[in-house]
Structures are given as C-alpha cells and as structure tokens.
Design an enzyme around this catalytic site. Structure first.
Site, PDB file in Angstrom:
ATOM      1  N   ALA A 127       2.462  -0.498   6.931  1.00  0.00           N
ATOM      2  CA  ALA A 127       2.398   0.923   6.608  1.00  0.00           C
ATOM      3  C   ALA A 127       0.952   1.298   6.310  1.00  0.00           C
ATOM      4  O   ALA A 127       0.089   0.430   6.231  1.00  0.00           O
ATOM      5  CB  ALA A 127       3.266   1.230   5.390  1.00  0.00           C
ATOM      6  N   HIS A 146      -1.762   2.865  -3.747  1.00  0.00           N
ATOM      7  CA  HIS A 146      -3.085   3.074  -3.153  1.00  0.00           C
ATOM      8  C   HIS A 146      -3.646   4.463  -3.478  1.00  0.00           C
ATOM      9  O   HIS A 146      -4.851   4.668  -3.377  1.00  0.00           O
ATOM     10  CB  HIS A 146      -3.009   2.948  -1.627  1.00  0.00           C
ATOM     11  CG  HIS A 146      -3.295   1.572  -1.095  1.00  0.00           C
ATOM     12  ND1 HIS A 146      -4.344   0.795  -1.537  1.00  0.00           N
ATOM     13  CD2 HIS A 146      -2.686   0.848  -0.119  1.00  0.00           C
ATOM     14  CE1 HIS A 146      -4.346  -0.354  -0.860  1.00  0.00           C
ATOM     15  NE2 HIS A 146      -3.352  -0.353  -0.005  1.00  0.00           N
ATOM     16  N   GLU A 178      -7.160  -3.809  -1.767  1.00  0.00           N
ATOM     17  CA  GLU A 178      -5.951  -4.522  -1.352  1.00  0.00           C
ATOM     18  C   GLU A 178      -5.488  -5.567  -2.373  1.00  0.00           C
ATOM     19  O   GLU A 178      -4.309  -5.640  -2.693  1.00  0.00           O
ATOM     20  CB  GLU A 178      -6.130  -5.141   0.036  1.00  0.00           C
ATOM     21  CG  GLU A 178      -6.303  -4.111   1.160  1.00  0.00           C
ATOM     22  CD  GLU A 178      -5.194  -3.073   1.249  1.00  0.00           C
ATOM     23  OE1 GLU A 178      -4.127  -3.276   0.627  1.00  0.00           O
ATOM     24  OE2 GLU A 178      -5.386  -2.057   1.938  1.00  0.00           O
ATOM     25  N   HIS A 195       3.557  -0.140  -2.752  1.00  0.00           N
ATOM     26  CA  HIS A 195       2.179  -0.512  -2.399  1.00  0.00           C
ATOM     27  C   HIS A 195       1.403   0.706  -1.882  1.00  0.00           C
ATOM     28  O   HIS A 195       0.303   1.007  -2.375  1.00  0.00           O
ATOM     29  CB  HIS A 195       2.215  -1.626  -1.354  1.00  0.00           C
ATOM     30  CG  HIS A 195       0.875  -2.109  -0.920  1.00  0.00           C
ATOM     31  ND1 HIS A 195       0.286  -3.241  -1.432  1.00  0.00           N
ATOM     32  CD2 HIS A 195      -0.015  -1.608  -0.037  1.00  0.00           C
ATOM     33  CE1 HIS A 195      -0.897  -3.415  -0.876  1.00  0.00           C
ATOM     34  NE2 HIS A 195      -1.108  -2.440  -0.016  1.00  0.00           N
ATOM     35  N   GLU A 196       1.973   1.406  -0.904  1.00  0.00           N
ATOM     36  CA  GLU A 196       1.236   2.542  -0.323  1.00  0.00           C
ATOM     37  C   GLU A 196       1.071   3.647  -1.363  1.00  0.00           C
ATOM     38  O   GLU A 196       0.025   4.286  -1.439  1.00  0.00           O
ATOM     39  CB  GLU A 196       1.931   3.083   0.930  1.00  0.00           C
ATOM     40  CG  GLU A 196       2.235   2.045   2.012  1.00  0.00           C
ATOM     41  CD  GLU A 196       1.079   1.129   2.377  1.00  0.00           C
ATOM     42  OE1 GLU A 196      -0.079   1.548   2.256  1.00  0.00           O
ATOM     43  OE2 GLU A 196       1.335  -0.036   2.768  1.00  0.00           O
ATOM     44  N   GLU A 209      -1.602   4.050   3.941  1.00  0.00           N
ATOM     45  CA  GLU A 209      -1.629   4.900   2.758  1.00  0.00           C
ATOM     46  C   GLU A 209      -2.369   6.218   2.919  1.00  0.00           C
ATOM     47  O   GLU A 209      -2.870   6.760   1.932  1.00  0.00           O
ATOM     48  CB  GLU A 209      -2.261   4.106   1.612  1.00  0.00           C
ATOM     49  CG  GLU A 209      -3.781   3.831   1.743  1.00  0.00           C
ATOM     50  CD  GLU A 209      -4.136   2.476   2.353  1.00  0.00           C
ATOM     51  OE1 GLU A 209      -3.298   1.891   3.082  1.00  0.00           O
ATOM     52  OE2 GLU A 209      -5.261   2.007   2.106  1.00  0.00           O
ATOM     53  N   GLU A 265      -7.317   3.291   9.750  1.00  0.00           N
ATOM     54  CA  GLU A 265      -7.935   2.145   9.095  1.00  0.00           C
ATOM     55  C   GLU A 265      -7.866   0.945  10.058  1.00  0.00           C
ATOM     56  O   GLU A 265      -6.821   0.713  10.660  1.00  0.00           O
ATOM     57  CB  GLU A 265      -7.215   1.787   7.800  1.00  0.00           C
ATOM     58  CG  GLU A 265      -7.978   0.735   7.010  1.00  0.00           C
ATOM     59  CD  GLU A 265      -7.310   0.369   5.682  1.00  0.00           C
ATOM     60  OE1 GLU A 265      -6.253   0.926   5.352  1.00  0.00           O
ATOM     61  OE2 GLU A 265      -7.867  -0.485   4.996  1.00  0.00           O
TER      62      GLU A 265
HETATM   63  N1  B3K Z   1      -4.270  -0.352   4.398  1.00  0.00           N
HETATM   64  C1  B3K Z   1      -3.270  -0.617   5.396  1.00  0.00           C
HETATM   65  C2  B3K Z   1      -3.684  -1.639   6.397  1.00  0.00           C
HETATM   66  C3  B3K Z   1      -4.478  -1.138   7.539  1.00  0.00           C
HETATM   67  C4  B3K Z   1      -4.664  -2.199   8.573  1.00  0.00           C
HETATM   68  C5  B3K Z   1      -5.710  -1.919   9.560  1.00  0.00           C
HETATM   69  N2  B3K Z   1      -5.729  -2.875  10.632  1.00  0.00           N
HETATM   70  C6  B3K Z   1      -1.975  -1.041   4.808  1.00  0.00           C
HETATM   71  C7  B3K Z   1      -2.020  -1.459   3.399  1.00  0.00           C
HETATM   72  O1  B3K Z   1      -2.574  -2.467   3.033  1.00  0.00           O
HETATM   73  O2  B3K Z   1      -1.502  -0.750   2.586  1.00  0.00           O
HETATM   74 ZN    ZN Z   2      -2.757  -2.035   1.023  1.00  0.00          ZN
END
Ligand code: B3K
Ligand code: ZN
Length: 873
Positions: free
Chosen positions: A263, A302, A321, A298-299, A265, A122
């Site tokens: 981190a 997701h 997010e 959080h992860e 997800e 990501e």
């Molecule tokens: N979704 C990832 C963040 C990715 C960042 C890319 N530069 C972490 C999070 O928000 O859970």
């Molecule tokens: Zn996130």
C-alpha cells in the site's frame, strides 16, 4: 547491459531550487494523457541552469514567466530536462507534457489498474508524470485538477480537500483538489474510476469531524467493512498512545488490483493493494484479517511519521519506515496478542533479515550507496529498522520514548529530516548518550553476542561474560561494537524467579532486568544467587543479534515450563529445536527427540496456556532459519530432512495429545475474536500433526473439514495439509478449491501459493504448468508473488539439483525485465545468493545470473542486484 550509476549518501547537497507551489491539470486519456504543470520555482542562489527529473515523458510545451521557450533554450535526455538559462529570482514555469498510462506496465507513475487510473510515486515515480525536482526535500503545496469522461470515471480523486468541481458539455467532468500541507512529490496521488464507496465518520480527540471513504471495485462493499473498522481503530490508537491527531477533513483509501507493494501512504489518499483491504470470513484467513489491520494502521501512522515529517533524502528511508513499522507492531500488539505479534516479528528477522544481512545486498538500515532506490524497500530498512527503534524504546522506556517523540515532532513538523535528527531528539529529551547506539544506522551485518556463564557455588556468584562481534559485509570490512540492550532474568532449577542485584542492571518495565552491552567485552558479576540458576538471555529478542550461549536441555525445559514471559517460553522451545536439528545435520545422524524433551512438550501442550502460544511453540524453525547457521555449502537436504524428522517425532510422541485437541474441538460459527483465532491455530496445528502421523486415517477427516468449512482459515488449512502431506484427498481438494474460487483472484492466489510451497519433487513442473493457467496473469504482481516468489522460498525445490527451478525463474525474470522491473528484482533475490551453496548449484546459479546480466535494456533494479551478487561492480 546498461550502465547504472550509483548515488552516495555522502554526496547529499541541499536543493538549489525550491518549489513552494505546484498547480497540476490532468486531461485523462488511456494512451494520451496531457499534464499541465504550473509551478513557482525559487532559486536558492544564483544558478544559471535548472535541471528537472523526467522519464518516459513527451514534452509538448515549455513556458517561463509567460514566454514560450524555444528548443534551443533547453536540453532533454532520457532522464532530465535542463533549462539552460533561468532567472536568479522566483519565476513561473509551465510545462505541458504527454504520458501513456496504458503502456505503463511498471506500475510506477500514472497507470491503469483494471478500469481505473491510479498512481504510485514513491520513491521516484513522479518523474514519470511530469518534469519536476523529484526528491523528498522539495516540499510543495499541491493543487490538482482532473478532467475525465464522467461516465467511465465518475470519481476523480487527489490529495487534500475537494475545492471545486463541474461538468463540461463534451461528456467530461472535472474536480479540483487542494492539499494545504506542503509535501514531497512522492506523496502525490491521483485516482480516477468507477467504484463502490464505503463511507463513515471519525471525530478526532479535539473534535474535528473527518469523513472516511473507502473505494473498492463494484460489488465488494461488504469486504471493505473490516478495513474501515481498522482505520478508525488506527486513528483512535495514534491519539491515545502517541498523542497524534489527524489533520485533514477527509481520509480516502482506494483498493486496486495491480500494485507492486502492499500500500502507499499518499497524503489523504492512500492507494492499497486490494489484498490489504478486502476481507470477509469466506475469503480471508485470520492472518489476512490481521494483515489488513496492520497495513491500514501502517499507512495511517505514516501521516505523522513520513508525511508531516518526511525524509531529507532516500538514504534516510528507515527514518519513516523503521519507525512506522514499530508503530504498526505496537498497534497490533495493543489490539491483539502482544506475544504472538512479537514472535511473528522475530521470525521475520531470523528467517529473512538475517539472510539479507548475510547476502551480497547486505546494507545498513541507512544505506550509503544506492543504484535503484526501489531495491531498498527491504526487510533490513523496514524490519531491522523497527528493531532499532524498539531498542531505543527498551533503553528509554515508554515514557522516555514518548518524550523523545514529542520533541521530534515539535522540532521537525513540516520538515524533511535525517535519522540523525530522530536520534538526537531521543537523546536530548532523555539526556541519554546514544553515540555508540548510532552505529546501528551505519553498520550492516548481524552481530553475534556470545555469553558464557559461570556459577560459583561457594561464593554464590554468577558471572556472565559477554562479547560481541559483527561480521564483515560487502564494502564494510571492519566493524565497531554496537550498543545492545540485553534483557535477562534468572530462575531457580524449580522455576522460581530469582532477584538479580547489580549496579549495572536496571529493573525494566518489561519485567526483565536490563544490561547494556556497549563494548566488545563486558563482564557482569551477580551476587547472592543461592543455586546454579537458569538464565534467560536476550528476552523478548531485545536486539536483532544472534545469541551464542550454550544452554543445556534441562535449562531450556525449565524456561519452557516456568518463564514468566510467553516469548521466553517460545524461545526455549526454539532453542531445543535448533540444537536437535543442528546436531542431526552435523553428525549426519537421524534426529532423535529425547523422551524427557517430549514429555516437557506434552505437558506444555496440555497446560492451561494461550492456544496461540501452543501453536507457535509447535512450529519448529524453517529450513531458511536453520540455513543461517551455515555461511557456505548450506546442507539443504540434510536440514530439510532433520526438520521433517523433528515434526514426525513430535507427531508420533504427542499423538494422543493432538488427537484430544482435535476430538474435543468445539465447532462454532466463525468469529474473529482473539480467543477464536487462537483456538483455530492450535486446532489446525493438531490436525497437521495427526495427518502427518496417520495420513490414511486422516485424509478423509481433512477432506470433510475442508468441505464443511464456513471460513477461509479452515479451508486453507485443510488444503495446505492435504497438499503438503500428499494426502489421498489432495487432488480432490485442489480441484474443489479451484472451482470454487476461479473468479476470485485474491483467493486463487492461495491455491497457487500452496502448490508452489510444497516440498514435493515435482514442484518445478507444477509451477511451470500453473504459469499457463487461464487465471495466472503474469503482469499482475500479486499473481507473481503467489506463484514465483513463493516458489523462490521453497528451499529444497527451488534449489533442485538439476537447476530446473533456476532456469524457470530466470525465464520469468527475463520477461519481467521489460514489463515490471520492480517485480523482476524481487524474484531475482534467491538466485543472487549462489555463494552459499555447493559447487554444482553455484555453477547453475551463475549461468542464469550471467544470462540475465547480458540482457539488452537490463533494468537498473536487476543490474544492481546481479552485479552486486557476481561481484562485478
Ligand atoms: N511507502 C510505501 C512503499 C513504497 C515502495 C516504493 N517502491 C509503503 C509503505 O511502506 O507504507
Ligand atoms: Zn511504510
């Protein structure tokens, strides 16, 4: 300088090709990894050519429906592979390409972290692995085979379930993974390495058995136990509060030391920065533990809000997010202290998000224009995004919000959708009009809500006049009113709660009354109010706005002493502090803490109140937060001076109170309970004020406390007090800490950060020498964040008038431009805000920005921020 091109939200087009299935094989090698990518491509309409994303790849072979393609059948640029003629019916494409993980210092795509291979895809990192339609609305079923040396890489991991494995007779082994849930490429992950594994099980609410595996560097198993507990708590909480259950047979988390963010997800295989996994009492502070819990949550959350339902395009990032931050905040609040969590979230918004919203990079939570997507993982998209979700929750109530969530999942499970789809589900499930509310998604800038109060004693009426205004931001000159939930309550002068009756006020489940401000001006007249009331406005920070409402000290003191909600009491204290500081700055007078106010704080400190709340109430606003009141020519030194005087007067006037807290402390062995965390934070607050007031006397007290500490919370607090207050024991403690933790990088980061954040006039020189410390690896993002990002937030010293802080930072950014543009772009933020300072600083800042702008091969990440700042795009 490179010419970076912008993408616009309004240009979205549905994909011309879909890829329902992809089969990947990795022959892992440090410098020559071979990727074989076999995919089924389904044209959506007759298209002559197919253009795939791909960067930093070496193409080896290309086959279409079993036929080798000759070089004149395709074109390769540094960003794409275009196959000139493809069939109009589904076809199979087999691409073989090579990548060099060892050379990948950007930590995006496939790279090496220490001895392990890992990935970060990501937002657009998958295109550094193979040619693909690297966009979140192309969802494929992934099958992944990994082949690697068995001794060095005993664990070969990817998303989904392990379906096959075996040994080859050349010392390699292989594993095949299959992920049954179609997903966008940004959720792909691969890890190969040698780890210690902590395993556990979880039985979901419907009885499914899930195997849990946590991979850490050898020798770190003990430090992974808290993360495992947090994972199980997350899984249970999501079932109980949101009715959402896990959907695979296995959930894996891998901790790595080189990671740009917190981190990631990835479906079934989260990759974590080790700082959000490893924690034990000796090495982690209370706050570190809470951060681990929150990021693990959080992860995990997701999995539904992000993975099962993902984003149609990256402009919609806040869809996953903002919602997931809201969910992790609620998780932490249900498990720990709701008030403390809320206050922490409010401080992040006031200190960092308001600043971003007033900066050249200001953007709505759903941006309209993006050059480098990695620049948009911001406090606006994440934290203001979560505030927008929280406002929906406030307007609809827990039940209505959950009804909206159920409809959202029912409608969109398995899809890539937009923020509009989310809001529509909330509106439809509740038959609630959110048309005006939706402007929160499209308008940048922090609205100001102005409230005037008028009490008519004869008529016994209270009239509240509300108005709202959102300032212009780059690219958005005129703004419309937004839908603002205003939570409020009123008290008598003696602190008794008053009942407010009005047809425009609803009783809210939080205990406050809810008023909806939806236009520019609105008036609320409340009858039967027997005396001039004390009104608490925007309780619980019910919207991410600046409140402009005159409140006399006497009223704030009533709220500090009597408000029913802890957050309202804390806000009352903040209100007093801000007023004292601003008055001192504006009148260029020393700050005086009136005795009546000191007495109210004394009583608060001695009352039977949650000690965690006491610690927060005795934490005055930061310099950055006060700076938000000055759109230009921020008087940094005057603000700093006033904040310092405020602390000194609190210390002087409450000396006895703090001494009593310290002298009557009960020292027990470290336990991570809510009560103990709260007690420690109050105790350390008291010690800070004591050392501030009586540095000679307390230097040895602080030193002894440091030496006797059996936990990092105490040790770090003592070190921070010694360094920030320049106590006599400062050098001794710094040296002892360094010796003790020299080989524990995550702990040594605290040592770097404490030195970079002190307001001492020689910090630039200190940071300059620390960057040459044997343990400062400038290619490691955590080290950079500990030293340089921390320094960038040190308002007085970063902005030292000789410009030395700017120059040093800009040199590091120049180095990182080639190595790791994402980290470089994080460090450049404080430089880009030059317009807010005096002429001399503006000049110095611009010189550095212009130097950076001229770099050959300027990364898009930096180019976007610098051009936006200099107004040159
Ligand atoms: N979704 C990832 C963040 C990715 C960042 C890319 N530069 C972490 C999070 O928000 O859970
Ligand atoms: Zn996130």
């Amino acid at each position: 300088m490179t010419a970076s091109t912008a993408k616009f939200r309004s240009d979205y087009r549905a994909p011309e090709f879909l890829i329902p299935r992809i089969d990947l094989t990795f022959q892992l090698d440090e410098e020559r990894t071979i990727v074989t990518n076999r995919m089924l491509v389904v044209p959506q309409q007759a298209q002559p050519s197919l253009r795939l994303h791909g960067e930093h790849l070496t193409l080896q072979q290309l086959e279409l429906n079993g036929e080798l393609l000759s070089p004149d059948a395709y074109r390769i640029t540094d960003k794409h592979l275009e196959i000139i003629q493809v069939p109009a019916t589904p076809f199979e494409l087999v691409i073989t390409n090579m990548i060099n993980p060892l050379a990948n210092t950007a930590l995006e795509g496939l790279y090496k972290s220490g001895g392990a291979f890992c990935t970060q895809c990501e937002a657009e990192g998958f295109r550094r692995i193979t040619y693909y339609l690297d966009r979140p609305d192309v969802l494929a079923e992934f099958t992944t085979t990994i082949i690697a040396n068995k001794q060095r890489y005993p664990y070969l991991l990817s998303n989904g379930n392990n379906i096959k494995q075996g040994d080859n007779n050349d010392g390699t082994h292989w594993v095949t993974w299959h992920d049954p849930h179609p997903k966008p490429a940004y959720l792909f992950a691969l890890v190969a390495g040698d780890f210690d594994v902590l395993t556990d099980n979880y039985t979901t609410c419907s009885g499914r058995e899930v195997r849990l595996e946590l991979f850490v560097d050898k020798g770190n198993l003990k430090q992974a136990e808290f993360a495992m507990t947090s994972l199980k708590n997350s899984m249970r909480w999501d079932e109980e509060r949101f009715g959402l259950e896990y959907d695979l047979d296995i959930y894996m988390i891998v901790a790595v030391d080189f990671f740009n963010m917190g981190a990631m997800e990835n479906k079934g295989l989260n990759v974590f920065n080790s700082r959000y996994v490893l924690a034990d009492a000796r090495t982690a502070t209370d706050q570190d533990f809470l951060n681990v819990e929150s990021v693990i949550g959080h992860e995990y959350f997701h999995n539904w809000t992000g993975n099962r339902i993902t984003c149609r395009d990256w402009f919609q990032l806040s869809l996953k997010e903002g919602l997931t931050v809201f969910r992790d905040q609620e998780f932490s609040s249900d498990l720990g202290s709701r008030a403390v969590n809320r206050i922490d979230a409010i401080r992040i918004i006031r200190t960092h998000q308001f600043n971003e919203d007033a900066s050249p990079m200001a953007h709505p939570i759903r941006p309209d224009k993006v050059v480098e997507m990695n620049n948009f993982y911001t406090v606006t998209v994440y934290n203001k995004g979560a505030e927008v979700i929280r406002m929906l929750h406030t307007l609809l109530g827990e039940q209505g919000f959950q009804a909206g969530m159920r409809l959202y999942v029912e409608r969109h499970d398995g899809q890539a959708v937009t923020c509009d789809d989310f809001v529509a589900a909330m509106a439809d499930a509740n038959k609630f009009n959110l048309d005006v509310f939706k402007r929160w998604y499209s308008q940048a800038g922090t609205p100001t809500v102005t409230v005037t109060q008028d009490y008519n004693e004869q008529a016994q009426t209270l009239t509240l006049k509300f108005s709202q205004m959102t300032p212009a931001t780059p690219g958005q000159t005129s703004k419309l009113p937004v839908h603002i939930p205003v939570l409020l309550s009123a008290y008598s002068q003696s602190g008794k709660r008053l009942t407010l009756v009005n047809k425009n006020l609803r009783d809210h489940e939080s205990g406050s009354s809810l008023f909806e401000l939806t236009s520019e001006y609105q008036t609320l007249e409340i009858r039967d109010i027997p005396e001039r009331p004390v009104v608490a406005l925007m309780e619980n920070f019910s919207a991410p706005v600046k409140l402009d409402a005159e409140q006399i000290f006497a009223d704030s003191l009533v709220l500090l002493a009597h408000a029913e909600q802890d957050v309202t009491r804390w806000e009352a204290a903040q209100h007093i502090y801000v007023k004292l500081i601003r008055d001192a700055v504006e009148q260029k007078q020393p700050l005086i803490l009136p005795e009546s106010v000191a007495e109210a704080f004394r009583q608060f400190a001695q009352a039977d109140i949650d000690p965690a709340l006491k610690a927060l109430v005795f934490t005055p606003p930061t310099v950055e937060e006060i700076a938000e009141y000055y759109p230009t020519e921020i008087p940094i030194d005057a603000i700093f001076g006033a904040v310092y005087e405020l602390r000194q007067q609190l210390a002087a006037k409450l000396l006895k109170v703090f001494a009593k807290v310290w002298d009557t402390r009960v020292v027990t062995t470290y336990k991570l309970t809510g009560d103990d965390i709260a007690n420690r934070s109050w105790l350390h607050t008291a010690l800070y004020y004591l050392a501030l007031q009586l540095p000679e006397q307390y230097s040895s007290v602080v030193a002894n406390y440091f030496k006797q500490a059996d936990n990092m919370t105490a040790q770090q607090s003592a070190l921070q007090i010694a360094v920030h207050l320049k106590l006599a024991c400062k050098r001794e403690l710094l040296d002892a800490f360094e010796q003790q933790w020299l080989d524990t990088p995550l702990v040594l980061d605290k040592w770097f950060a404490i030195q970079a954040s002190t307001p001492d006039a020689s910090v630039v020189e200190t940071v300059n020498s620390l960057q040459h410390h044997a343990k400062f690896d400038r290619n490691n993002p955590n080290r950079q964040y500990a030293l340089f990002a921390t320094f960038g937030r040190n308002m007085t010293q970063f902005h030292r008038i000789d410009g030395a802080g700017y120059k040093m930072t800009s040199e590091m950014i120049q180095y990182l431009n080639d190595k790791n543009p994402q980290v470089a772009a994080r460090l450049v933020t404080p430089l880009t805000q030059w317009r807010r300072f005096d002429q001399q600083r503006q000049q110095l800042l611009k010189v550095e920005l212009e130097k950076l702008q001229k770099l050959p091969n300027l990364a898009a990440d930096l180019d976007e921020k610098i051009s936006q700042s200099l107004g040159s795009n």
